[in-house]
Design a protein around this motif. Structure first.
Motif, PDB file in Angstrom:
ATOM      1  N   PRO A  59      -1.621  13.091 113.497  1.00  0.00           N
ATOM      2  CA  PRO A  59      -2.649  12.634 112.547  1.00  0.00           C
ATOM      3  C   PRO A  59      -2.065  11.905 111.340  1.00  0.00           C
ATOM      4  N   LEU A  60      -0.869  12.329 110.883  1.00  0.00           N
ATOM      5  CA  LEU A  60      -0.234  11.639 109.759  1.00  0.00           C
ATOM      6  C   LEU A  60       0.158  10.216 110.153  1.00  0.00           C
ATOM      7  N   ALA A  61       0.672  10.075 111.383  1.00  0.00           N
ATOM      8  CA  ALA A  61       1.036   8.740 111.860  1.00  0.00           C
ATOM      9  C   ALA A  61      -0.200   7.860 111.997  1.00  0.00           C
ATOM     10  N   ASP A  62      -1.294   8.439 112.505  1.00  0.00           N
ATOM     11  CA  ASP A  62      -2.544   7.671 112.655  1.00  0.00           C
ATOM     12  C   ASP A  62      -3.051   7.193 111.293  1.00  0.00           C
ATOM     13  N   ALA A  63      -2.762   7.981 110.245  1.00  0.00           N
ATOM     14  CA  ALA A  63      -3.182   7.613 108.890  1.00  0.00           C
ATOM     15  C   ALA A  63      -2.154   6.720 108.202  1.00  0.00           C
ATOM     16  N   ARG A  64      -1.124   6.302 108.941  1.00  0.00           N
ATOM     17  CA  ARG A  64      -0.056   5.421 108.441  1.00  0.00           C
ATOM     18  C   ARG A  64       0.704   6.041 107.266  1.00  0.00           C
ATOM     19  N   ILE A  65       0.895   7.353 107.336  1.00  0.00           N
ATOM     20  CA  ILE A  65       1.676   8.055 106.321  1.00  0.00           C
ATOM     21  C   ILE A  65       3.093   8.236 106.854  1.00  0.00           C
ATOM     22  N   VAL A  66       4.060   7.737 106.094  1.00  0.00           N
ATOM     23  CA  VAL A  66       5.460   7.815 106.515  1.00  0.00           C
ATOM     24  C   VAL A  66       6.027   9.185 106.136  1.00  0.00           C
ATOM     25  N   VAL A  67       6.510   9.912 107.136  1.00  0.00           N
ATOM     26  CA  VAL A  67       7.127  11.223 106.925  1.00  0.00           C
ATOM     27  C   VAL A  67       8.631  11.038 106.946  1.00  0.00           C
ATOM     28  N   ASP A  68       9.314  11.734 106.030  1.00  0.00           N
ATOM     29  CA  ASP A  68      10.766  11.560 105.941  1.00  0.00           C
ATOM     30  C   ASP A  68      11.490  12.818 106.412  1.00  0.00           C
ATOM     31  N   MET A  69      11.928  13.652 105.490  1.00  0.00           N
ATOM     32  CA  MET A  69      12.705  14.838 105.841  1.00  0.00           C
ATOM     33  C   MET A  69      11.809  15.874 106.520  1.00  0.00           C
ATOM     34  N   ILE A  70      12.292  16.486 107.587  1.00  0.00           N
ATOM     35  CA  ILE A  70      11.528  17.504 108.317  1.00  0.00           C
ATOM     36  C   ILE A  70      12.425  18.704 108.576  1.00  0.00           C
ATOM     37  N   VAL A  71      11.946  19.903 108.215  1.00  0.00           N
ATOM     38  CA  VAL A  71      12.666  21.141 108.473  1.00  0.00           C
ATOM     39  C   VAL A  71      11.698  22.137 109.098  1.00  0.00           C
ATOM     40  N   GLN A  72      12.137  22.809 110.182  1.00  0.00           N
ATOM     41  CA  GLN A  72      11.288  23.784 110.858  1.00  0.00           C
ATOM     42  C   GLN A  72      12.019  25.114 110.949  1.00  0.00           C
ATOM     43  N   ASN A  73      11.336  26.184 110.570  1.00  0.00           N
ATOM     44  CA  ASN A  73      11.892  27.534 110.650  1.00  0.00           C
ATOM     45  C   ASN A  73      11.044  28.373 111.594  1.00  0.00           C
ATOM     46  N   ILE A  74      11.645  28.899 112.650  1.00  0.00           N
ATOM     47  CA  ILE A  74      10.919  29.680 113.649  1.00  0.00           C
ATOM     48  C   ILE A  74      11.120  31.162 113.373  1.00  0.00           C
ATOM     49  N   SER A  75      10.049  31.958 113.557  1.00  0.00           N
ATOM     50  CA  SER A  75      10.113  33.401 113.315  1.00  0.00           C
ATOM     51  C   SER A  75      10.967  34.081 114.383  1.00  0.00           C
ATOM     52  N   ASP A  76      11.337  35.335 114.103  1.00  0.00           N
ATOM     53  CA  ASP A  76      12.182  36.081 115.039  1.00  0.00           C
ATOM     54  C   ASP A  76      11.531  36.231 116.408  1.00  0.00           C
ATOM     55  N   ASP A  77      10.215  36.440 116.446  1.00  0.00           N
ATOM     56  CA  ASP A  77       9.553  36.635 117.733  1.00  0.00           C
ATOM     57  C   ASP A  77       9.176  35.320 118.410  1.00  0.00           C
ATOM     58  N   GLY A  78       9.407  34.179 117.701  1.00  0.00           N
ATOM     59  CA  GLY A  78       9.134  32.879 118.310  1.00  0.00           C
ATOM     60  C   GLY A  78       7.666  32.537 118.427  1.00  0.00           C
ATOM     61  N   GLN A  79       6.795  33.321 117.785  1.00  0.00           N
ATOM     62  CA  GLN A  79       5.356  33.084 117.906  1.00  0.00           C
ATOM     63  C   GLN A  79       4.824  32.132 116.839  1.00  0.00           C
ATOM     64  N   ILE A  80       5.446  32.143 115.667  1.00  0.00           N
ATOM     65  CA  ILE A  80       4.980  31.278 114.581  1.00  0.00           C
ATOM     66  C   ILE A  80       6.166  30.523 113.977  1.00  0.00           C
ATOM     67  N   THR A  81       5.850  29.493 113.234  1.00  0.00           N
ATOM     68  CA  THR A  81       6.889  28.680 112.619  1.00  0.00           C
ATOM     69  C   THR A  81       6.396  28.136 111.286  1.00  0.00           C
ATOM     70  N   ASP A  82       7.311  27.903 110.370  1.00  0.00           N
ATOM     71  CA  ASP A  82       7.008  27.177 109.130  1.00  0.00           C
ATOM     72  C   ASP A  82       7.566  25.764 109.265  1.00  0.00           C
ATOM     73  N   ILE A  83       6.764  24.773 108.884  1.00  0.00           N
ATOM     74  CA  ILE A  83       7.188  23.377 108.946  1.00  0.00           C
ATOM     75  C   ILE A  83       7.097  22.779 107.547  1.00  0.00           C
ATOM     76  N   THR A  84       8.200  22.233 107.069  1.00  0.00           N
ATOM     77  CA  THR A  84       8.243  21.576 105.760  1.00  0.00           C
ATOM     78  C   THR A  84       8.714  20.144 105.948  1.00  0.00           C
ATOM     79  N   PHE A  85       8.091  19.229 105.240  1.00  0.00           N
ATOM     80  CA  PHE A  85       8.477  17.820 105.351  1.00  0.00           C
ATOM     81  C   PHE A  85       8.139  17.110 104.047  1.00  0.00           C
TER      82      PHE A  85
END
Length: 419
Positions: free
Chosen positions: A294-320
């Motif tokens: 959706p960000l790409a469709d809105a022509r928003i340029v994303v730069d730095m991306i960091v993803q942190n996955i939980s111990d059980d692998g069920q959820i994740t935090d995404i920062t950009f």
């Protein structure tokens, strides 16, 4: 004898007096026996004025007519440059993009060059003439004038240089080369004699404003050697004995042409970086597409991306990160994204991205660790980190941006010798 394409930016041709100054550089190369073609931008401020007129005439105007209006700025400059060169005794004539022709697709306002027929330019240069070509524009298959968007004149110059098989493309601007960092921030910054295409591409994309990213990408793909020079230097010192391109300027070339590769060649700063964090996103196939599609469709340029996955692998935090100017729009897009499941979204503006760049980083371990240590010694907290083969970038609070640049510039030994 060499074949040279010389490009002059808006500040270099801001008025007739400056056009005469630029023409002196052209005369120097012609007098040295070189074959020369010139590419010019519109006079400084003229394009913005023409864009304003289009908006005033009709807020929802036809993009094809917009291009016809905006392209006129470079045509004025090209004609004046040809007149001035003629007055100096140099045979010259102007070429609009469609006269070359510089063929583009039909994406008006942001067209891309498809092909350039070099015959007209080759014939003129071979016979001792200096063709003056309008930058920033071309012609579509439908025979409509097109413009190339931001950085279009630099891109035009590199494309023309590739088409006529020039030995190099000299980009004349208001600075005398590529520096290890912004001299206004670090007075001990020094001019680089040579920098690789890859380093220049990283530096351009990370905040250095000497060259536009598109032009560097094209130069690297086509193998066009670039020289960044100042129009305001004395034209008479341009060709020093034993020097290929003169006493000043920076050569942007293939990495193989650089004998001694610095571990770090430069430190860049990009301000106004906003950070967005999505917490406890359901980690399942397609989650990245659900966030960034959706960000790409809105022509928003994303730069730095960091993803942190939980111990059980069920959820994740995404920062950009996104530009500050796109922050509110990005938050709205994500809140309305249909296939995105998350617990909360937060963010803030006012970050700064500091990067160290150097082809020497490929063969030296520990550059990132030493960068973090240097920032820690100054009490600067790091919020995000991204790395590639030849660069490391960190996001910090903007209030520490200049301190970080100066600290890293000194830490990696980039200060002027003897300063």
């Amino acid at each position: 004898m060499a074949r040279i394409v010389m490009k002059f930016g808006g500040t270099s041709v801001a008025n007739v007096e400056r056009i005469r100054q630029a023409a002196q550089h052209v005369k120097r190369e012609v007098d040295a026996g070189h074959e020369v073609a010139v590419v010019v931008s519109a006079m400084s401020g003229k394009t913005n004025e023409l864009v304003g007129w289009c908006a005033e005439a009709a807020p929802m105007h036809d993009a094809r007519e917009y291009d016809a209006v905006v392209a006129s700025g470079e045509q004025v400059t090209a004609g004046l440059m040809a007149i001035v060169l003629g007055e100096m005794g140099i045979q010259s004539r102007s070429y609009a993009g469609w006269q070359v022709p510089i063929k583009t697709d039909d994406a008006h306002g942001s067209a891309r060059i498809v092909d350039i027929d070099p015959k007209n330019l080759n014939d003129r240069m071979s016979s001792g003439w200096v063709p003056v070509v309008t930058g920033f524009q071309g012609v579509s298959e439908k025979k409509r004038i097109t413009t190339l968007g931001r950085g279009g004149s630099d891109t035009s110059a590199v494309a023309v240089a590739a088409a006529v098989k020039a030995d190099r493309c000299d980009i004349y601007t208001d600075v005398d080369g590529v520096y290890t960092t912004d001299p206004r921030i670090a007075p001990k910054a020094r001019r680089l004699e040579r920098v690789s295409f890859e380093e220049m591409l990283e530096m351009a994309s990370l905040g250095a404003k000497v060259l536009q990213t598109r032009s560097v990408e094209l130069a690297m793909a086509q193998g066009v050697r670039l020289v960044v020079r100042s129009t305001f230097e004395d034209p008479n010192i341009g060709n020093a004995p034993g020097s290929e391109w003169g006493q000043t300027g920076t050569l942007v070339c293939d990495e193989d042409e650089i004998m001694e590769k610095q571990i770090v060649s430069g430190v860049t700063l990009a301000r106004a970086e906003a950070k967005i964090t999505l917490r406890k996103v359901k980690d399942k196939p397609g989650v990245a597409a659900a966030v960034f599609g959706p960000l790409a469709d809105a022509r928003i340029v994303v730069d730095m991306i960091v993803q942190n996955i939980s111990d059980d692998g069920q959820i994740t935090d995404i920062t950009f990160t996104v530009p500050d100017s796109e922050f509110d729009k990005a938050m709205k897009v994500l809140r309305n994204a249909p296939d995105l499941e998350y617990e909360s979204i937060s963010g803030s503006k006012g970050g700064a991205k500091i990067s160290v760049v150097g082809v020497g980083m490929r063969s030296h371990a520990g550059v990132a660790a030493s960068m973090f240590r240097a920032l820690s010694d100054k009490g600067i907290n790091i919020q995000l980190i991204t790395t590639s083969e030849i660069k490391t970038s960190v996001l910090i609070d903007e209030e520490y941006a200049e301190l970080a640049v100066r600290a890293l510039h000194t830490y990696y030994g980039l200060d002027k010798t003897g300063s």
